[in-house]
Structure formats: C-alpha cells, structure tokens
Design a protein around this motif. Sequence first.
Motif, PDB file in Angstrom:
ATOM      1  N   UNK A  58     -18.920  -8.064-113.843  1.00 48.94           N
ATOM      2  CA  UNK A  58     -18.491  -8.815-112.577  1.00 48.94           C
ATOM      3  C   UNK A  58     -17.403  -9.759-112.597  1.00 48.94           C
ATOM      4  N   UNK A  59     -17.178 -10.462-113.471  1.00 45.16           N
ATOM      5  CA  UNK A  59     -16.057 -11.432-113.696  1.00 45.16           C
ATOM      6  C   UNK A  59     -14.764 -10.523-113.513  1.00 45.16           C
ATOM      7  N   UNK A  60     -14.736  -9.187-114.281  1.00 44.85           N
ATOM      8  CA  UNK A  60     -13.432  -8.492-114.229  1.00 44.85           C
ATOM      9  C   UNK A  60     -13.117  -8.176-112.729  1.00 44.85           C
ATOM     10  N   UNK A  61     -14.134  -7.591-112.047  1.00 48.46           N
ATOM     11  CA  UNK A  61     -14.125  -7.192-110.599  1.00 48.46           C
ATOM     12  C   UNK A  61     -13.695  -8.206-109.718  1.00 48.46           C
ATOM     13  N   UNK A  62     -14.341  -9.441-109.949  1.00 47.89           N
ATOM     14  CA  UNK A  62     -13.994 -10.528-108.944  1.00 47.89           C
ATOM     15  C   UNK A  62     -12.479 -11.020-109.131  1.00 47.89           C
ATOM     16  N   UNK A  63     -12.090 -11.017-110.568  1.00 45.77           N
ATOM     17  CA  UNK A  63     -10.720 -11.354-110.759  1.00 45.77           C
ATOM     18  C   UNK A  63      -9.988 -10.258-110.127  1.00 45.77           C
ATOM     19  N   UNK A  64     -10.211  -9.128-109.825  1.00 44.65           N
ATOM     20  CA  UNK A  64      -9.235  -7.942-109.552  1.00 44.65           C
ATOM     21  C   UNK A  64      -9.262  -8.113-108.099  1.00 44.65           C
ATOM     22  N   UNK A  65     -10.409  -8.486-107.335  1.00 43.66           N
ATOM     23  CA  UNK A  65     -10.434  -8.536-106.159  1.00 43.66           C
ATOM     24  C   UNK A  65      -9.616  -9.846-105.697  1.00 43.66           C
ATOM     25  N   UNK A  66      -9.723 -10.934-106.236  1.00 49.83           N
ATOM     26  CA  UNK A  66      -8.948 -12.101-106.145  1.00 49.83           C
ATOM     27  C   UNK A  66      -7.430 -11.888-106.311  1.00 49.83           C
ATOM     28  N   UNK A  67      -6.955 -11.078-107.240  1.00 53.72           N
ATOM     29  CA  UNK A  67      -5.557 -10.706-107.334  1.00 53.72           C
ATOM     30  C   UNK A  67      -5.096  -9.963-106.039  1.00 53.72           C
ATOM     31  N   UNK A  68      -5.940  -8.965-105.772  1.00 59.11           N
ATOM     32  CA  UNK A  68      -5.540  -8.061-104.395  1.00 59.11           C
ATOM     33  C   UNK A  68      -5.266  -9.173-103.331  1.00 59.11           C
ATOM     34  N   UNK A  69      -6.230 -10.026-103.158  1.00 62.77           N
ATOM     35  CA  UNK A  69      -6.323 -10.736-101.908  1.00 62.77           C
ATOM     36  C   UNK A  69      -5.075 -11.689-102.114  1.00 62.77           C
ATOM     37  N   UNK A  70      -4.686 -12.025-103.108  1.00 60.29           N
ATOM     38  CA  UNK A  70      -3.280 -12.866-103.465  1.00 60.29           C
ATOM     39  C   UNK A  70      -2.021 -11.874-103.123  1.00 60.29           C
ATOM     40  N   UNK A  71      -2.066 -10.814-103.495  1.00 64.08           N
ATOM     41  CA  UNK A  71      -0.978  -9.952-103.342  1.00 64.08           C
ATOM     42  C   UNK A  71      -0.804  -9.466-101.570  1.00 64.08           C
ATOM     43  N   UNK A  72      -2.110  -9.171-101.156  1.00 65.49           N
ATOM     44  CA  UNK A  72      -1.943  -9.163 -99.488  1.00 65.49           C
ATOM     45  C   UNK A  72      -1.428 -10.372 -98.871  1.00 65.49           C
ATOM     46  N   UNK A  73      -2.066 -11.499 -99.249  1.00 66.44           N
ATOM     47  CA  UNK A  73      -1.364 -12.856 -98.621  1.00 66.44           C
ATOM     48  C   UNK A  73       0.228 -12.962 -98.778  1.00 66.44           C
ATOM     49  N   UNK A  74       0.645 -12.608-100.018  1.00 68.44           N
ATOM     50  CA  UNK A  74       2.058 -12.518-100.465  1.00 68.44           C
ATOM     51  C   UNK A  74       2.654 -11.542 -99.518  1.00 68.44           C
ATOM     52  N   UNK A  75       2.241 -10.562 -99.091  1.00 62.16           N
ATOM     53  CA  UNK A  75       2.907  -9.486 -98.434  1.00 62.16           C
ATOM     54  C   UNK A  75       3.004 -10.013 -96.926  1.00 62.16           C
ATOM     55  N   UNK A  76       1.809 -10.595 -96.646  1.00 66.39           N
ATOM     56  CA  UNK A  76       1.704 -10.918 -95.018  1.00 66.39           C
ATOM     57  C   UNK A  76       2.925 -12.055 -94.846  1.00 66.39           C
ATOM     58  N   UNK A  77       3.300 -12.854 -95.872  1.00 67.51           N
ATOM     59  CA  UNK A  77       4.099 -13.920 -95.890  1.00 67.51           C
ATOM     60  C   UNK A  77       5.490 -13.572 -95.858  1.00 67.51           C
ATOM     61  N   UNK A  78       5.861 -12.299 -96.288  1.00 63.31           N
ATOM     62  CA  UNK A  78       7.214 -11.857 -96.432  1.00 63.31           C
ATOM     63  C   UNK A  78       7.788 -11.597 -94.995  1.00 63.31           C
TER      64      UNK A  78
END
Length: 215
Positions: free
Chosen positions: A195-215
Amino acid sequence: MVQEGHELKHLKVDLIRFMMAYKFALEEVNTKFHILQEEFQYMHEYNPIEHIKSRMKSPESILKKVKKKGLELSIPSIQHHIRDIAGIRINCSFTKDIYEICNMLTSQKDITLIEVKDYIKNPKPNGYRSLHLIIQVPIFMSDRVENVYVEIQIRTIAMDFWASLEHKIYYKYNKDVPSKLKEELKEAAEQATLLDQKMEKLHMEMDNIKAKDSI
Ligand code: GTP
Ligand code: MG
C-alpha cells in the motif's frame, strides 16, 4: 538522622533534575520537528510529517528495564544505558519522507547521531518496519550542559497502523502469539508495504501531472 534527611533531599533534587532533562530534550526535539514541518509546508506546499507524538518513560518502566537488563540502579547507569526515556514518534505519508526527515534532523549541528536501526531496509522477522534513531541533544541547564538521549521512531501511517495492532496482540497473548496469527500479521505487514509503495507511486504521478500542467 539529620545526615540521612540531607542525603534524601539531595537524591530527590538529583532525581527531579534528571527527569527534567528528558522533558526538556523532548521539548527541544519536538520544536525541531515542528519547525521542519511548518517550514517545509511553506517552501514546498506539502507536509512530509503527518503526526508527531512524544512520550516520557515512566519511573516504573525505567526501573523495570533496569532490572530486566541487570543494570546498576544509579542515575549515571540509567543515563548511560537507557536511551529511550524520551521518545518521539513521527508519522510520515511516504517512505521517502522518512529518510528526508531523518537527514534534515541529523544534519543539524547540535544533534549527535548515536545509532540508526533501519527496520525498513531490514524489516524484523515479524514484519515490523520503521526507522529508529538514537540521538543526543544538548540541554543547557543553569550550571551545566547535559547531553540527553532521545529515541526517535519514524514510520509511515500504514507501518504505524500495523505496529499498534501488533503491539496490542503481542501483549494480549503475553508475548506468546499463536503461529497462525503471527503468519497473518506478517502478511498484513507486507500488504501495508505494498500500500505504501502504491500510494507513493500515485503521489509521484500526481506531481508529474501538476508539473506538466504548469509548463
Ligand atoms: P528495547 O530495549 O526494548 O527498547 O529494544 P531495542 O533496544 O532492541 O530497540 P529497538 O530499536 O529494536 O526497539 C525500540 C522500540 O521500537 C520498542 O520499544 C517498540 O516501541 C518499537 N518496536 C521494536 N520492535 C517492534 C515490533 O516488533 N513491534 C512493535 N509494535 N514495536 C516494535
Ligand atoms: Mg524501548
């Protein structure tokens, strides 16, 4: 008689001052974590520390540990050998935050890192995972400086959830947990890790989407 009264009074002063040092150490380290928490939130709009809990070992459990470990019953012996009189538990959202918090704390100049037990990289056979640190922090008293030990346990919310239930079961069965239950607990610890690994992966994906949106 007078002499004895005098000695007793001294012993009482020493004991109270001894316990005070641990209370101050807890306050000191608690403040450090609160600063990290608030400043990190401000700089990164993200809070790596979910929860901070601290506790002092009671005089009864200190005495119990002295007996169990066969230590000499004196203030210097307790000071030297019992390093978890002041304890702080930090709950993080993600495993990578655990190491980041650990580095931020231990790189502070006044903190001496005494011992690290990484039960995340090397989980205990029962499935227990957590990062344990023993540090020393200087406490400035009116006439001296005391270097006080503090035990810090840093873990994710999922690891903490598991550890609290395991602790209850361990004591309910008076440390003799049936093997079926032991196996199930170990399995639950592995699921908590997934669960920890899955949550961390989701969090990273969220960060990546946020980063792309802000370009
Ligand atoms: P103590 O002398 O008992 O403090 O153990 P230690 O010196 O070997 O230290 P360690 O770092 O292994 O454990 C310190 C603390 O971590 C314990 O007092 C518990 O609070 C916690 N802990 C360690 N192992 C377990 C475990 O298997 N389950 C749970 N629930 N907590 C644990
Ligand atoms: Mg302990």
